[in-house]
Write a protein that holds these residues in place. Sequence first.
Motif, PDB file in Angstrom:
ATOM      1  N   LYS A  33       6.847  -2.432  -4.022  1.00 13.78           N
ATOM      2  CA  LYS A  33       5.686  -2.928  -3.282  1.00 13.78           C
ATOM      3  C   LYS A  33       4.697  -1.807  -2.964  1.00 13.78           C
ATOM      4  N   LEU A 325       0.943 -10.476  -4.727  1.00 13.51           N
ATOM      5  CA  LEU A 325       0.707 -10.542  -6.158  1.00 13.51           C
ATOM      6  C   LEU A 325       1.472 -11.699  -6.820  1.00 13.51           C
ATOM      7  N   TYR A 346       4.433 -10.104 -13.319  1.00 11.66           N
ATOM      8  CA  TYR A 346       4.513  -9.207 -12.156  1.00 11.66           C
ATOM      9  C   TYR A 346       5.028  -7.840 -12.607  1.00 11.66           C
ATOM     10  N   ILE A 350       3.401  -3.984 -12.377  1.00 16.01           N
ATOM     11  CA  ILE A 350       4.051  -2.858 -11.697  1.00 16.01           C
ATOM     12  C   ILE A 350       4.226  -1.693 -12.676  1.00 16.01           C
ATOM     13  N   GLU A 356       2.824  -2.696  -6.177  1.00 16.64           N
ATOM     14  CA  GLU A 356       2.057  -3.918  -5.910  1.00 16.64           C
ATOM     15  C   GLU A 356       0.817  -3.621  -5.068  1.00 16.64           C
TER      16      GLU A 356
END
Length: 421
Positions: A33, A325, A346, A350, A356
Amino acid sequence: MDYIADLHIHSKYAGACSDQLILENLDRVAKIKGIQIIGTGDFTHPLWSKDLKGRLEETEGSGLYRLKGSNTGTRFMLTSEVSLFFGNGDAGSRVKKIHNLIFAPSLEVVDQINDRLGKYGNLASDGRPILQLSNSDLVEMLYKADPRIMVMPSHVWTPWFGVLGAMSGFNSLEEAYGDQVKHIYALEMGLSSDPLMNWRISKLDKFTLLAGSDAHSLPKIGREAIVFGFDDEKVSYGSITDAIKEKRIKMTLKFYPEEGKYHFDGHRACNVSLSPEDAKKYGNICPRCRKQLTIGVLHRVESLADRKEGERSATAKPFVHIIQLQDIIAYVTKKGVGTSSVSRLYDAFIKEFGTEFNVLLNADITKISEIEPEVGRAIENVRNGRVRITPGYDGVFGVIDILDQMPEQSKRGNQKRISEF
Ligand SMILES: [Zn+2]
Ligand SMILES: [Zn+2]
């Protein structure tokens, strides 16, 4: 250097929480994150605190911890939440139920806290234990145990359990904490309110407005966070709590309040959602079942407000509204969060951008669009506040619309909501 912190999460031992909320996952997800400092949550729980003691090690006497054997760089701060109940209904006053967050400077202090709090409830019953103790007694007791301990009310506006919520029985933190309010430096805004709303109440100016995800599962980590800017590379428990006390937080990353579960008034069972204005027209009575409506956060804030909408407190800090996201990808691709196609996309983001938060806050839109053009457009809209939201009410989350709406179509949701400082 900027440090992003999410200081309100729960472990697998708290009610309605995912069994994936274990230390190695928190350590890993924080890294993905872009969170440098994550709360442990639930340190009052005997099994979780045993885990913390066995598997965390302090980093250079900082009061922050890392997972032994991990090279993620994630720092853990010792945090917990307790659910207080107090007042016996005497003199017409009802029983109060208030959630409070606790920050602790070391595992030794956690033991001292747990020894004391264990006398007021069963700490093993839940990661967020129910204690028969008043706000002021909690603060006084912990301050005496160690003045470095920090206590603050969590999600202050939620109708039940929030200190200023419509059902709380309090209209100010002074009322709720008595003379112990002198040890309260901050409050958590909760998902259904944002700084713009809190700035409308001048008596909250003296408190630092904090944001935390209150995550009950891994994907929710970081849906809200605090950004600290420290010159010194050596971040510590003391530097974090001092920054909170002295209002030196850099900004908060906030959920759109309309998306929160208690923004509007309404009845979930009756499928009734009303703006404060409309609820007042009905006398706060549900037009379907004729019972009292659940009064949401917007209504409650307006009833306590002494400033107009858009006015800002002198102590105001910048904030940015964010949408996670995975939620953006799920919206754009029309696939559910947690499906493999959402996860694949996702992971691609990354891999390209590192974290994120880097995608959401900093990455170049053209570069994001090279991976998926619609996601690029959606993130650009979120960054500029061009989002329409059907507000949440009575426990129902709001519904977001990021691509199709023109700005003038919404009342609040898609104004430019990034504060300009
Ligand atoms: Zn809570
Ligand atoms: Zn109803």
